[in-house]
Design a protein around this motif. Sequence first.
Motif, PDB file in Angstrom:
ATOM      1  N   ALA A 156       0.754  -1.079  -0.112  1.00 47.92           N
ATOM      2  CA  ALA A 156      -0.025   0.003  -0.056  1.00 47.92           C
ATOM      3  C   ALA A 156       0.954   1.388  -0.174  1.00 47.92           C
ATOM      4  N   TYR A 157       1.805   1.296   0.825  1.00 52.04           N
ATOM      5  CA  TYR A 157       2.842   2.295   0.826  1.00 52.04           C
ATOM      6  C   TYR A 157       3.403   2.710  -0.590  1.00 52.04           C
ATOM      7  N   GLY A 158       3.995   1.520  -1.378  1.00 46.72           N
ATOM      8  CA  GLY A 158       4.389   1.671  -2.580  1.00 46.72           C
ATOM      9  C   GLY A 158       3.511   2.119  -3.538  1.00 46.72           C
ATOM     10  N   VAL A 159       2.326   1.701  -3.677  1.00 48.43           N
ATOM     11  CA  VAL A 159       1.207   2.324  -4.486  1.00 48.43           C
ATOM     12  C   VAL A 159       0.793   3.878  -3.958  1.00 48.43           C
ATOM     13  N   PHE A 160       0.854   4.250  -2.890  1.00 52.14           N
ATOM     14  CA  PHE A 160       0.775   5.683  -2.489  1.00 52.14           C
ATOM     15  C   PHE A 160       1.839   6.399  -3.036  1.00 52.14           C
ATOM     16  N   VAL A 161       3.200   5.975  -2.601  1.00 51.34           N
ATOM     17  CA  VAL A 161       4.399   6.747  -3.399  1.00 51.34           C
ATOM     18  C   VAL A 161       4.398   6.713  -4.895  1.00 51.34           C
ATOM     19  N   GLY A 162       3.741   5.658  -5.610  1.00 50.61           N
ATOM     20  CA  GLY A 162       3.704   5.783  -6.923  1.00 50.61           C
ATOM     21  C   GLY A 162       2.539   6.730  -7.473  1.00 50.61           C
ATOM     22  N   HIS A 313      13.989   1.221  -0.371  1.00 46.82           N
ATOM     23  CA  HIS A 313      13.769   0.715  -1.448  1.00 46.82           C
ATOM     24  C   HIS A 313      12.308   0.903  -1.995  1.00 46.82           C
ATOM     25  N   ILE A 314      11.338   0.811  -1.223  1.00 48.07           N
ATOM     26  CA  ILE A 314      10.104   0.954  -1.693  1.00 48.07           C
ATOM     27  C   ILE A 314       9.766   2.315  -2.251  1.00 48.07           C
ATOM     28  N   GLU A 315      10.467   3.308  -1.775  1.00 46.51           N
ATOM     29  CA  GLU A 315      10.371   4.649  -2.367  1.00 46.51           C
ATOM     30  C   GLU A 315      10.917   4.985  -3.496  1.00 46.51           C
ATOM     31  N   ARG A 316      11.670   3.861  -3.994  1.00 46.43           N
ATOM     32  CA  ARG A 316      12.404   3.930  -5.354  1.00 46.43           C
ATOM     33  C   ARG A 316      11.190   3.577  -6.364  1.00 46.43           C
ATOM     34  N   ILE A 317      10.189   2.944  -5.865  1.00 42.87           N
ATOM     35  CA  ILE A 317       9.182   2.879  -6.576  1.00 42.87           C
ATOM     36  C   ILE A 317       8.684   4.153  -7.455  1.00 42.87           C
ATOM     37  N   GLY A 318       8.551   5.235  -6.841  1.00 41.11           N
ATOM     38  CA  GLY A 318       8.394   6.697  -7.430  1.00 41.11           C
ATOM     39  C   GLY A 318       9.367   6.893  -8.455  1.00 41.11           C
ATOM     40  N   ASP A 319      10.557   6.852  -8.072  1.00 41.34           N
ATOM     41  CA  ASP A 319      11.674   7.312  -9.104  1.00 41.34           C
ATOM     42  C   ASP A 319      11.654   6.192 -10.256  1.00 41.34           C
ATOM     43  N   ASN A 320      11.234   4.944 -10.200  1.00 44.75           N
ATOM     44  CA  ASN A 320      11.339   4.125 -11.346  1.00 44.75           C
ATOM     45  C   ASN A 320       9.973   4.578 -12.274  1.00 44.75           C
ATOM     46  N   LEU A 321       8.928   4.844 -11.730  1.00 45.48           N
ATOM     47  CA  LEU A 321       7.706   5.361 -12.376  1.00 45.48           C
ATOM     48  C   LEU A 321       8.062   6.622 -13.219  1.00 45.48           C
ATOM     49  N   SER A 322       8.861   7.551 -12.366  1.00 46.16           N
ATOM     50  CA  SER A 322       9.031   8.779 -13.002  1.00 46.16           C
ATOM     51  C   SER A 322       9.873   8.792 -14.167  1.00 46.16           C
ATOM     52  N   ALA A 323      10.710   7.816 -14.223  1.00 47.50           N
ATOM     53  CA  ALA A 323      11.565   7.605 -15.173  1.00 47.50           C
ATOM     54  C   ALA A 323      10.750   6.962 -16.503  1.00 47.50           C
ATOM     55  N   ILE A 324      10.059   5.940 -16.228  1.00 45.47           N
ATOM     56  CA  ILE A 324       9.073   5.416 -17.051  1.00 45.47           C
ATOM     57  C   ILE A 324       8.196   6.587 -17.578  1.00 45.47           C
ATOM     58  N   PHE A 325       7.623   7.504 -17.002  1.00 36.77           N
ATOM     59  CA  PHE A 325       6.746   8.652 -17.496  1.00 36.77           C
ATOM     60  C   PHE A 325       7.480   9.634 -18.413  1.00 36.77           C
TER      61      PHE A 325
END
Length: 350
Positions: A156-162, A313-325
């Motif tokens: 849930a926290y990773g989805v929120f960060v995303g 590590h979970i918060e890197r989900i946001g970085d990964n998504l930003s790079a994809i976007f």
Amino acid sequence: MSVFDHKEFDNHERVSFWHDKASGLQAIIAVHDTHLGPALGGCRMWPYSSSAEALTDVLRLSKGMTYKNAMAELPLGGGKSVIIGDPRQIKTPAMMESMGRFVDSLGGSYFTAEDSGISVDDLHSMAKQSKYIAGINAKYRYDGQPSDGNPAPSTAYGVFVGIQAAVRHAFSSDLNGLTVAIQGLGHVGYRLAEHLHKAGAKLVVADIYRDNTARVEQAFGATVVPAEEITTYPADVLAPCAMGATISEESVNMIQAKVIAGAANNQLSTELIGEQLLDRGVLYAPDYVINAGGVIDIYHQRFDSNPDDLKAHIERIGDNLSAIFTRSANEKMATNRVANLIAEERFKHN
């Protein structure tokens, strides 16, 4: 029809079926790819309408786990298991022990963990029959609180960060005042609603179980709508957190949200839907990228880690998504295609 001819078969390494007459267990395990390491993916129990529907789900889910674990930079392959049946009606400890024997029969090529319809107590029952059960010895959570072994808080926290990353990209803003429509209010959906509420979002929710919607309505002032209306509700963000394939040929052109970002696996019924979303200007957060918090948690719990490293590590989900976007916008390529390319570079060339 042979499994090899199934439309969702993608060079899976193994697809195994298990029937235990004594406990009533009917289950399938699919191991998609183990090039990066043993396959990890949760066990889902669901009242599938047929064994064919269950097979479709497990093939899609296991492939998604390969991509998820690669994108999350984990030394793990992808697999998944499904149990056919209503967890609220027929689940028993004997059935879960039989599932443990099924997992054990694969000799460590596949580790299972919690997913929809399966609790940590169920995993402990499986662990009586197998050492390949993950998520039962958790020591901490990403926020420093004690853990019961359920990785849902991290998911849930990773989805929120995303969602925060997606909203920054799409609206150049935070979540305060935006409307988020949540489809599904189970272990992850409820916790996601809590994060979003604290961030100032307005919540619109739906779930097939009335007690789930009532809980969120009371706790966070959410507006409840019928399940069949949530996908097309005029929200800023649509957060699918239930079953997969909710974004389909039938629904894609009726979606009014500008962002789709949620915890459900396999949200797009086909990869081509990604192009349609791109053409319509709808920003899609690839599901296996945004919902990786749970497997990241399970990985950290098995090794010498700590809450701070897990959270980072979970918060890197946001970085990964930003790079994809960003790459999607620059190359005019659907976000799901961009994510697939990055993941395949990791697990196909290792």
